[in-house]
Design an enzyme around this catalytic site. Sequence first.
Site, PDB file in Angstrom:
ATOM      1  N   ASP A  67      31.265  38.645  23.649  1.00 37.35           N
ATOM      2  CA  ASP A  67      32.349  38.031  24.413  1.00 37.35           C
ATOM      3  C   ASP A  67      31.886  37.428  25.732  1.00 37.35           C
ATOM      4  O   ASP A  67      30.740  37.614  26.147  1.00 37.35           O
ATOM      5  CB  ASP A  67      33.479  39.059  24.656  1.00 37.35           C
ATOM      6  N   ASN A 136      41.079  51.758  26.575  1.00 40.71           N
ATOM      7  CA  ASN A 136      42.302  51.538  25.780  1.00 40.71           C
ATOM      8  C   ASN A 136      41.991  51.348  24.291  1.00 40.71           C
ATOM      9  O   ASN A 136      42.866  50.969  23.524  1.00 40.71           O
ATOM     10  CB  ASN A 136      43.076  50.320  26.311  1.00 40.71           C
ATOM     11  N   HIS A 138      39.781  49.162  23.015  1.00 44.11           N
ATOM     12  CA  HIS A 138      39.387  47.812  22.583  1.00 44.11           C
ATOM     13  C   HIS A 138      37.904  47.774  22.206  1.00 44.11           C
ATOM     14  O   HIS A 138      37.107  48.584  22.666  1.00 44.11           O
ATOM     15  CB  HIS A 138      39.749  46.746  23.619  1.00 44.11           C
ATOM     16  N   GLU A 143      41.963  43.325  22.353  1.00 38.46           N
ATOM     17  CA  GLU A 143      42.856  44.257  23.027  1.00 38.46           C
ATOM     18  C   GLU A 143      43.848  44.867  22.039  1.00 38.46           C
ATOM     19  O   GLU A 143      44.015  44.358  20.922  1.00 38.46           O
ATOM     20  CB  GLU A 143      43.621  43.505  24.130  1.00 38.46           C
TER      21      GLU A 143
END
Length: 261
Positions: A67, A136, A138, A143
């Site tokens: 990314d 979280n 991801h 996400e």
Amino acid sequence: MEVIVEKNYEEMSKIAAELIAELIKNKPNAVIGLATGSTPLGTYNELIRMHKEEGLDFSKVITFNLDEYVGLHPCHSRSYHYFMKENLFKHINIKPENTHVPDGIAPDILKFCEQYENDIKNAGSIDIQLLGIGSNGHIAFNEPGSSLGSTTRVKTLDSKTIEDNARFFDNRDEVPKYAITMGIGTIMGAKKLILLASGKNKASAIATTVEGPITAMVPATIVQLHPKAIIIIDKLAATKLTREFPAVLGTLQGKGRARDN
Ligand code: GLP
């Protein structure tokens, strides 16, 4: 899915680097998927050491990064281009033209994302994809709520991710709001996955990833479906695994490496 619990971050990093080095020795033109964040730094340091001290040869290796932030120039000190150059590429004999990091300033981002997918396919697909995990759940910048079949695209960053990643910027407002990320489908297309996690603040995400139901709300849970996924964590990241896991208990009692399939 194989779960390996190491006693600390250093040991976790070493075993990940050993797996990557083994691949490169067997397949000098291996295609490796790379991750950013603080977690893989120890792995990169160990690979650099292997290159310098043991001659691990990266001259034919091809890499694809997961990314990049949208809007950050490759020279920006918080861009993932810069991170990879400073923390790995400039220390090893990899050819710059063999490294790929999504272009956060591409004039036509949609076209770029399509091209990135094609480049991965044309390289013969990724042999080993290294992954970290967000608190979280991801993976890359996929996400919570991301499509489990997604390909490379732009994602809006979750507020938790912005909060977590603000430590790399001067303040929260400087964290970009969007990123280009390989999709979950892209990641699942790799021949092998190595997911790393270290420390207590990853313990909940790891417990859900290993033991929870597969859900788009915790994208990392998808690795349960991969035929060759290895989760390498330190004992702090293993503290919320609730399943009866004698091997983990062995490690927690100081008996060394724990594995479970
Ligand atoms: C970022 C990256 C992820 C990485 C995550 C965790 O959000 N896009 O690929 O896994 O950070 O980072 P860290 O390893 O610093 O906890």
